[in-house]
Design an enzyme around this catalytic site. Structure first.
Site, PDB file in Angstrom:
ATOM      1  N   CYS A 140       0.839  -1.204   0.000  1.00  0.00           N
ATOM      2  CA  CYS A 140       0.000   0.000   0.000  1.00  0.00           C
ATOM      3  C   CYS A 140       0.875   1.255   0.000  1.00  0.00           C
ATOM      4  CB  CYS A 140      -0.985  -0.034   1.167  1.00  0.00           C
ATOM      5  SG  CYS A 140      -2.341   1.164   0.963  1.00  0.00           S
ATOM      6  N   HIS A 152      -3.616  -4.989   0.230  1.00  0.00           N
ATOM      7  CA  HIS A 152      -3.137  -5.414   1.550  1.00  0.00           C
ATOM      8  C   HIS A 152      -3.087  -6.937   1.641  1.00  0.00           C
ATOM      9  CE1 HIS A 152      -2.907  -1.630   3.852  1.00  0.00           C
ATOM     10  NE2 HIS A 152      -3.771  -1.204   2.942  1.00  0.00           N
ATOM     11  N   GLU A 194      -1.522  -8.742   3.661  1.00  0.00           N
ATOM     12  CA  GLU A 194      -1.520  -9.211   5.054  1.00  0.00           C
ATOM     13  C   GLU A 194      -2.917  -9.489   5.572  1.00  0.00           C
ATOM     14  OE1 GLU A 194      -2.271  -4.810   5.583  1.00  0.00           O
ATOM     15  OE2 GLU A 194      -1.198  -6.100   4.177  1.00  0.00           O
TER      16      GLU A 194
END
Length: 231
Positions: free
Chosen positions: A111, A210, A212
């Site tokens: 990001c 993202h 994660e």
């Protein structure tokens, strides 16, 4: 075999925990968990001291998500929607980014990390993406990830095992002018640049989404694998 050491940049923000309410260096634990599950040893890098000097002591680097970059770094005035600028974090991460690229350190930008990479190499940003694409799907509501499909280049498709996916998006900015030395490796269907890689680097890539936030972590595994060749 020892775990490759993966540095992960972090936020410095007001935080409340147990009985305390004070500024804290913090990072969503999802990053830490993914690095560990991929076989790496995460080390959190606060934007203080001289983090760029650590590039030679790391096996890999993640520049994590966060607030907006100061638009002065790419010659623009702040838009009304630009916010959460932390100039001390910009200073730390731009220095660390330059040191990592110079050292050939395996690198993953997430990001904000993609935006740091692009601006550090001379590119610019759209400061408020909804004004460009005429929708809010990239960041539908505060604290809510959007799920927009992206098309992957062959090189990134090899990492994911697919040519298209719908990852977790949470960004209101994106690349405008692509920096020299970067290659686009994913776009959303509205044309937004969603991933880039550094041309000629062994492993230096960044995504606007993202990773994660998802259970599977192919990008983290690819980073740790690349870092393992240095440790």
């Amino acid at each position: 075999m020892s775990r490759p050491v993966i540095g992960v940049t972090c936020y410095v923000e007001p935080a409340r925990f147990t009985v305390w309410d004070m500024p804290a260096a913090l990072l969503p634990y999802m990053y830490v968990d993914h690095v560990v599950r991929a076989g790496g040893q995460p080390v959190i890098l606060p934007p203080a001291g001289e983090p760029a000097a650590l590039a030679g002591r790391l096996d890999g680097l993640i520049i994590a998500g966060g607030g907006d970059i100061d638009p002065a770094r790419y010659g623009a005035a702040p838009a009304e929607q630009t916010g959460y600028i932390r100039k001390f974090r910009d200073d730390a991460e731009f220095g660390l980014m330059s040191a990592a690229l110079a050292a050939g350190l395996p690198f993953l930008g997430i990001c904000r990390g993609l935006q740091v990479l692009n601006v550090a190499l001379g590119g610019t940003l759209h400061q408020h993406l909804p004004a460009v694409v005429d929708h809010t799907g990239h960041s539908p509501a505060p604290g809510v990830f959007g799920r927009l499909p992206v098309r992957l280049s062959p090189s990134l498709a090899k990492v994911y095992g697919d040519e298209e996916l719908a990852p977790a998006h949470y960004h209101h900015q994106a690349i405008d002018r692509l920096a020299e030395g970067l290659e686009v490796t994913a776009r959303s269907y509205d044309g937004t640049i969603e991933a880039v890689e550094v041309t000629g680097a062994a492993f230096a890539l960044a995504v606007q989404w993202h990773p994660e936030a998802d259970e599977d972590g192919p990008l983290f595994r690819a980073l740790v694998e690349a870092a393992g060749t240095r440790s």
